[in-house]
Design an enzyme around this catalytic site. Structure first.
Site, PDB file in Angstrom:
ATOM      1  N   ASP A 227      -8.765  -3.649  -6.532  1.00 19.66           N
ATOM      2  CA  ASP A 227      -8.270  -3.005  -5.305  1.00 19.66           C
ATOM      3  C   ASP A 227      -8.945  -1.640  -5.167  1.00 19.66           C
ATOM      4  O   ASP A 227      -8.792  -0.781  -6.034  1.00 19.66           O
ATOM      5  CB  ASP A 227      -6.751  -2.838  -5.384  1.00 19.66           C
TER       6      ASP A 227
ATOM      7  N   HIS B 212      -7.641  -5.347  -1.166  1.00 19.05           N
ATOM      8  CA  HIS B 212      -6.477  -4.465  -1.102  1.00 19.05           C
ATOM      9  C   HIS B 212      -5.218  -5.264  -0.832  1.00 19.05           C
ATOM     10  O   HIS B 212      -5.113  -5.942   0.195  1.00 19.05           O
ATOM     11  CB  HIS B 212      -6.697  -3.430   0.005  1.00 19.05           C
TER      12      HIS B 212
ATOM     13  N   SER C 192       0.828  -1.197   0.000  1.00 18.17           N
ATOM     14  CA  SER C 192       0.000   0.000   0.000  1.00 18.17           C
ATOM     15  C   SER C 192       0.871   1.260   0.000  1.00 18.17           C
ATOM     16  O   SER C 192       1.728   1.401  -0.856  1.00 18.17           O
ATOM     17  CB  SER C 192      -0.937  -0.062   1.208  1.00 18.17           C
TER      18      SER C 192
END
Length: 521
Positions: free
Chosen positions: A462, A490, A235
């Site tokens: 995502d 995600h 991320s």
């Protein structure tokens, strides 16, 4: 509620980047940082790469030896000193909390694998403590698994801004204002957040950027005794990794960037990507729900989405009640919906929360919102991730004028693209327009010329870091290799796709990347 970047790996509690606000105070008060901000600095993408030895005034940081001690189970912990300001290392130190799990096969040890879960604001210490869940047996056998809390985060020298009560109020305010009074209230609280950070952390408020974190990572690499950095970032952690490769291409080893951000995107494009991403995943949730006999949503799909939209409208007029007595405002309802969209494994939680919410009881949605914000049942926040999210983003991204008309127009445009979440993302950038330290970097591609292959992983569904961002970053990096996870949720590694796990493990264990464009269904 406003919204900073919603980008933390789901392998840890307390996803970060949420916002909102109502900490009562004098919004017009000044702060030390506001009166004398440090000079502007360029974004990492605009910084020249460096392969030279550390400057003499940084040598003492690079030469330090970590003093490890046991800190539970098989883990060892240490403190790492880094300069507050890399442009003036004589200005004092801050310390970072570091943790490691030693390689299970020392004779076959490759080196250290540094992890970062994202955020901004995610604890790398907590993430590394979950090493047996977030890394494979093969990696733990041959790597020391290392985590660290970035500057400003958790058990490192932390940035402190709001009290727990102020954070509660901040999260609950209307961050998608639709009246002049609501706009002014959000503008006041946006300004107040920065002022509180400047008042309570006057030194750190201007020195928590991703570029500085990446420089800290190089000091950590040296202190670990590694000639190159092996890194697995999820991320927002992908931005740290890409920035590191830009600044230190010859020190980059095997880098995996999972759930990638695209540094070339301005904040408006980031907001659009996330708003449409979460909206699309809400549609995926609805489709899955409608296939079940016990789905609480009406059919067809359009009616189901309309029912959720009505819930948001109703809670905007009258907050939902909860078993704890806390009012569940529209902002908290949005957080309670967004949190489960990070992973299909959390969809049952959202499905169970909706029927009582439709009847005016927001207890289940409030529990999800609290999990998102890392709020404990006793009202204390387990981390400072909410504040770090803004502190980092506001230094990393130039926001420009705080003119409310601009945000009103952005909200209108984003609402057309994403009716449920667009306004929240558009207005969520407002705190950065009045942040007490303005570094004014410009979004630009990161190329990391001279770095070895960098594996960029994107998941087609995502919501927080849309797949298009991974495609772009892989193209922008001079040595980028795109690995695609065909799925929803995600990030990709260790989430159930054996093809993804094999490709990443092979790269980290052998240095051999997957073929560019590899897709794992």
């Amino acid at each position: 509620m406003g919204a900073a970047l919603l980008v933390a790996a789901l392998g840890m509690t307390g996803l970060t980047g949420c916002s909102g606000g109502s900490s009562k105070g004098a919004a017009g008060s000044s702060s030390p940082a506001a009166s004398s901000p440090p000079p502007s600095s360029p974004a990492a993408s605009q910084m020249p790469a460096s392969s030279a030895p550390p400057a003499p005034d940084l040598r003492r940081y690079y030469d330090q030896t970590l003093r490890w001690s046991g800190c539970g189970g098989d883990f060892q912990c240490a403190r790492l000193a880094v300069p507050l300001d890399y442009t003036d290392p004589s200005g004092g130190d801050i310390t970072l909390s570091v943790i490691r799990l030693r390689a299970e096969k020392p004779s076959a040890r490759i080196g250290s694998l540094v992890l970062n879960p994202g955020g901004p604001g995610g604890s790398g210490v907590d993430y590394a403590r979950a090493a047996r869940a977030v890394t494979s047996d093969a990696l733990r056998a041959r790597y020391d698994i290392v985590g660290f809390d970035p500057r400003g985060v958790g058990t490192s020298t932390p940035i402190r801004c709001l009290t727990d009560a102020e954070t509660d109020a901040f999260l609950a305010i209307d961050g998608s204002p639709d009246t002049p009074a609501e706009e002014q209230a959000w503008a006041e609280e946006s300004r107040l957040l920065g002022q509180r950070c400047a008042q309570r952390s006057p030194k750190l408020v201007g020195h928590i950027s991703t570029q500085e974190v990446a420089r800290d990572v190089d000091v950590l690499r040296a202190a670990l005794g590694d000639s190159t950095l092996h890194y697995l970032g999820a991320s927002y952690g992908t931005y740290i990794g890409a920035t590191y490769a830009q600044l230190f291409p010859t020190k980059a080893g095997r880098l995996v960037l999972d759930g990638a951000l695209d540094p070339a995107l301005p904040s408006e494009a980031v907001n659009l990507g996330q708003a449409t991403g979460f909206e699309a995943n809400l549609g995926d949730f609805v489709d899955d729900c409608l296939r079940k006999s016990d789905c609480p949503l009406p059919r067809p799909r359009a009616a189901a989405l309309a029912r959720i939209a009505r819930l948001l409208d109703d809670s905007d007029r009258t907050p939902l009640r909860s078993e704890s007595g806390r009012k569940v405002t529209q902002a908290l309802v949005v957080l309670g919906i967004i949190y489960p969209l990070y992973s299909p494994s959390l969809w049952p939680q959202l499905r169970d929360s909706l029927p009582p919410a439709f009847r005016g009881d927001g207890t289940g949605l409030l529990a999800s919102a609290d999990a998102y914000a890392d709020r404990r049942p006793d009202g204390r926040f387990a981390s400072n991730s909410n504040e770090v999210g803004y502190a980092v983003n506001c230094l990393d991204h130039a926001e420009g004028s705080p003119d409310l008309a601009r945000y009103r127009a952005d909200a209108t445009a984003l609402t057309k693209a994403a009716p449920l979440f667009g306004a929240y993302l558009a207005w969520g950038s407002l705190p950065c327009a009045t942040w007490p330290v303005q570094t004014a970097p410009k979004a630009a591609p990161i190329t990391a010329k001279g770095a070895p292959p960098i594996v960029v992983v994107g998941t087609t569904g995502d919501p927080a870091t849309p797949y298009a961002w991974a495609v772009s970053l892989a193209r922008e990096l001079s040595s980028g290799v795109l690995l695609t996870n065909v799925g929803v949720g995600h990030t990709a590694y260790q989430t159930g796709n054996a093809c993804i796990d094999r490709a990443i493990d092979r790269f980290l264990l052998t240095g051999s990347p997957p073929a560019d464009g590899t897709r794992c269904a």
